[in-house]
Design a protein around this motif. Sequence first.
Motif, PDB file in Angstrom:
ATOM      1  N   ILE A  79       0.318  -1.428   0.183  1.00  0.00           N
ATOM      2  CA  ILE A  79      -0.259   0.021   0.123  1.00  0.00           C
ATOM      3  C   ILE A  79       1.004   1.165   0.114  1.00  0.00           C
ATOM      4  N   VAL A  80       1.503   1.594   1.558  1.00  0.00           N
ATOM      5  CA  VAL A  80       2.865   2.336   0.873  1.00  0.00           C
ATOM      6  C   VAL A  80       3.226   2.609  -0.269  1.00  0.00           C
ATOM      7  N   ARG A  81       4.320   1.780  -1.062  1.00  0.00           N
ATOM      8  CA  ARG A  81       4.857   2.145  -2.020  1.00  0.00           C
ATOM      9  C   ARG A  81       3.714   2.189  -3.007  1.00  0.00           C
ATOM     10  N   SER A  82       2.733   1.817  -3.248  1.00  0.00           N
ATOM     11  CA  SER A  82       1.307   2.164  -4.475  1.00  0.00           C
ATOM     12  C   SER A  82       0.963   3.296  -4.124  1.00  0.00           C
ATOM     13  N   MET A  83       1.124   3.855  -2.650  1.00  0.00           N
ATOM     14  CA  MET A  83       0.745   5.637  -2.535  1.00  0.00           C
ATOM     15  C   MET A  83       1.255   6.920  -4.111  1.00  0.00           C
ATOM     16  N   PRO A  84       1.992   6.551  -4.090  1.00  0.00           N
ATOM     17  CA  PRO A  84       2.689   7.865  -5.255  1.00  0.00           C
ATOM     18  C   PRO A  84       2.022   8.121  -6.700  1.00  0.00           C
ATOM     19  N   ALA A  85       2.408   6.814  -7.125  1.00  0.00           N
ATOM     20  CA  ALA A  85       1.376   6.095  -8.044  1.00  0.00           C
ATOM     21  C   ALA A  85      -0.441   6.540  -7.986  1.00  0.00           C
ATOM     22  N   VAL A  86      -1.127   5.929  -7.112  1.00  0.00           N
ATOM     23  CA  VAL A  86      -2.274   5.990  -6.852  1.00  0.00           C
ATOM     24  C   VAL A  86      -2.480   7.323  -6.655  1.00  0.00           C
ATOM     25  N   PHE A  87      -2.294   8.660  -5.805  1.00  0.00           N
ATOM     26  CA  PHE A  87      -1.794  10.132  -6.243  1.00  0.00           C
ATOM     27  C   PHE A  87      -1.935  10.656  -7.785  1.00  0.00           C
ATOM     28  N   ARG A  88      -0.882  10.614  -8.552  1.00  0.00           N
ATOM     29  CA  ARG A  88      -0.893  10.297  -9.817  1.00  0.00           C
ATOM     30  C   ARG A  88      -1.406  10.912 -10.760  1.00  0.00           C
ATOM     31  N   THR A  89      -2.113   8.867 -10.598  1.00  0.00           N
ATOM     32  CA  THR A  89      -3.549   8.546 -11.543  1.00  0.00           C
ATOM     33  C   THR A  89      -4.868  10.151 -10.832  1.00  0.00           C
ATOM     34  N   ILE A  90      -4.679   9.661  -9.339  1.00  0.00           N
ATOM     35  CA  ILE A  90      -6.048  10.581  -8.847  1.00  0.00           C
ATOM     36  C   ILE A  90      -5.913  11.942  -9.674  1.00  0.00           C
ATOM     37  N   SER A  91      -4.856  12.522  -9.365  1.00  0.00           N
ATOM     38  CA  SER A  91      -3.986  13.881  -9.650  1.00  0.00           C
ATOM     39  C   SER A  91      -5.337  13.832 -11.161  1.00  0.00           C
ATOM     40  N   ILE A  92      -4.055  12.597 -11.642  1.00  0.00           N
ATOM     41  CA  ILE A  92      -4.459  13.222 -13.457  1.00  0.00           C
ATOM     42  C   ILE A  92      -5.495  13.151 -14.034  1.00  0.00           C
ATOM     43  N   ILE A  93      -7.000  12.176 -13.251  1.00  0.00           N
ATOM     44  CA  ILE A  93      -7.568  11.934 -13.061  1.00  0.00           C
ATOM     45  C   ILE A  93      -9.296  13.122 -13.121  1.00  0.00           C
ATOM     46  N   GLY A  94      -8.490  13.430 -11.797  1.00  0.00           N
ATOM     47  CA  GLY A  94      -9.636  14.693 -10.850  1.00  0.00           C
ATOM     48  C   GLY A  94      -9.170  15.972 -12.264  1.00  0.00           C
ATOM     49  N   THR A  95      -7.895  16.025 -12.811  1.00  0.00           N
ATOM     50  CA  THR A  95      -7.789  16.883 -14.061  1.00  0.00           C
ATOM     51  C   THR A  95      -8.309  17.384 -15.257  1.00  0.00           C
ATOM     52  N   ILE A  96      -8.917  15.509 -15.642  1.00  0.00           N
ATOM     53  CA  ILE A  96      -9.321  15.608 -16.883  1.00  0.00           C
ATOM     54  C   ILE A  96     -10.707  15.240 -15.886  1.00  0.00           C
ATOM     55  N   ALA A  97     -10.768  15.328 -15.335  1.00  0.00           N
ATOM     56  CA  ALA A  97     -12.560  15.478 -14.700  1.00  0.00           C
ATOM     57  C   ALA A  97     -12.737  17.255 -15.045  1.00  0.00           C
ATOM     58  N   MET A  98     -12.216  17.765 -14.614  1.00  0.00           N
ATOM     59  CA  MET A  98     -12.354  19.476 -14.234  1.00  0.00           C
ATOM     60  C   MET A  98     -12.436  19.734 -15.811  1.00  0.00           C
ATOM     61  N   LEU A  99     -12.063  19.306 -16.581  1.00  0.00           N
ATOM     62  CA  LEU A  99     -11.923  19.757 -18.262  1.00  0.00           C
ATOM     63  C   LEU A  99     -13.190  19.091 -18.903  1.00  0.00           C
ATOM     64  N   TRP A 100     -13.521  17.831 -18.490  1.00  0.00           N
ATOM     65  CA  TRP A 100     -14.958  16.740 -19.083  1.00  0.00           C
ATOM     66  C   TRP A 100     -15.765  17.221 -18.401  1.00  0.00           C
ATOM     67  N   VAL A 101     -16.271  17.595 -16.728  1.00  0.00           N
ATOM     68  CA  VAL A 101     -17.440  18.407 -16.212  1.00  0.00           C
ATOM     69  C   VAL A 101     -17.391  19.857 -16.812  1.00  0.00           C
ATOM     70  N   GLY A 102     -16.853  21.029 -17.577  1.00  0.00           N
ATOM     71  CA  GLY A 102     -16.355  22.163 -17.816  1.00  0.00           C
ATOM     72  C   GLY A 102     -16.775  22.281 -18.905  1.00  0.00           C
ATOM     73  N   GLY A 103     -16.786  21.646 -19.320  1.00  0.00           N
ATOM     74  CA  GLY A 103     -16.686  21.181 -21.472  1.00  0.00           C
ATOM     75  C   GLY A 103     -18.191  21.211 -21.572  1.00  0.00           C
ATOM     76  N   HIS A 104     -18.354  19.628 -20.345  1.00  0.00           N
ATOM     77  CA  HIS A 104     -20.376  19.205 -21.027  1.00  0.00           C
ATOM     78  C   HIS A 104     -20.825  20.347 -20.207  1.00  0.00           C
ATOM     79  N   LEU A 105     -20.501  20.982 -19.690  1.00  0.00           N
ATOM     80  CA  LEU A 105     -21.694  21.999 -18.811  1.00  0.00           C
ATOM     81  C   LEU A 105     -21.115  23.333 -20.034  1.00  0.00           C
ATOM     82  N   VAL A 106     -19.828  23.643 -20.306  1.00  0.00           N
ATOM     83  CA  VAL A 106     -20.330  24.923 -21.547  1.00  0.00           C
ATOM     84  C   VAL A 106     -21.411  24.666 -22.485  1.00  0.00           C
TER      85      VAL A 106
END
Length: 305
Positions: free
Chosen positions: A199-226
């Motif tokens: 779990i400890v060793r995987s956390m950097p990759a987990v958070f990097r993935t979550i951060s990328i998903i979060g960024t894409i989510a902002m663009l997806w939700v924002g773009g769809h709203l517009v």
Amino acid sequence: MSVGLLAVVDDILSAAMKASAKTAGVVIDDAAVTPQYVHGLTPARELPVVAKIALGSIVNKFVIIIPIALMLTAWAPQVLPFLLIVGGTYLCFEGAEKVLEWFGFGHGHEEAEARDEKKLVLGAVRTDLILSTEIMLISLASLDTNMGMGMTLAVLCVIALLMTGVVYGAVALLVKLDDIGLKMAKNKEKRVRHTGTRIVRSMPAVFRTISIIGTIAMLWVGGHLVLANLGEVGWHVPVDMLHAVEGFLAPLGAVVVWFGDTLVSAIAGLIIGLTVVALVLLVAKIFGKKPSFNEGGESPATVAH
């Protein structure tokens, strides 16, 4: 408690659960976006900061979103699409700025140890305001139009509490997984120790993935709203193009349609966001200013470092 009151409570909960089901995608987006603001803080500050953001989310919903949504729905429903366009544009701007950082075009972010907690919370609560607005408006649109104002208000309040608990409960669990892993790694049981270490060793990759998903989510939700709300205010070309893509992909199944819709919305969101970033930089240059886009969050490129 009387039978009549129990029936009313049951009706409220049933309507809330039914309406909440339609917001699942935005809830996932919200849970994916928030951890990037928290990651990098000292362990002792992670949960307090999540609690502050959750409190800000409650204030957003109960003090701003629900009252304004009910008033506008009753007296000026034509204003709602314009507000959603503004909110979607802001999300596109945030997402595009993070993508630029991702590829090395930074704007002077401070090091993680010097991060401003107040600015971090403010940035996260601002982003939550947009996502929570979509959650509550989708929920409002899903309710029976014949439902009275009192009943509608009660259902929206239940949804607000439920969604806040789900999102920030998930965020709190995510940001403390590494601490949980560390405790497991010290367990006497060998199998538990190995699991904790993984779990400890995987956390950097987990958070990097979550951060990328979060960024894409902002663009997806924002773009769809517009795109969707431009159609509501009279410019139908963008949403017609989105519907054309959905129609073209329809024979391939609902999952493919969803991915196509998401991809088109995210690309549109990135274009909108980059345009806003360029305008901000241009205006800043004209007035001799150097804009700071730092709100305490980390970019996908640095979140795992």
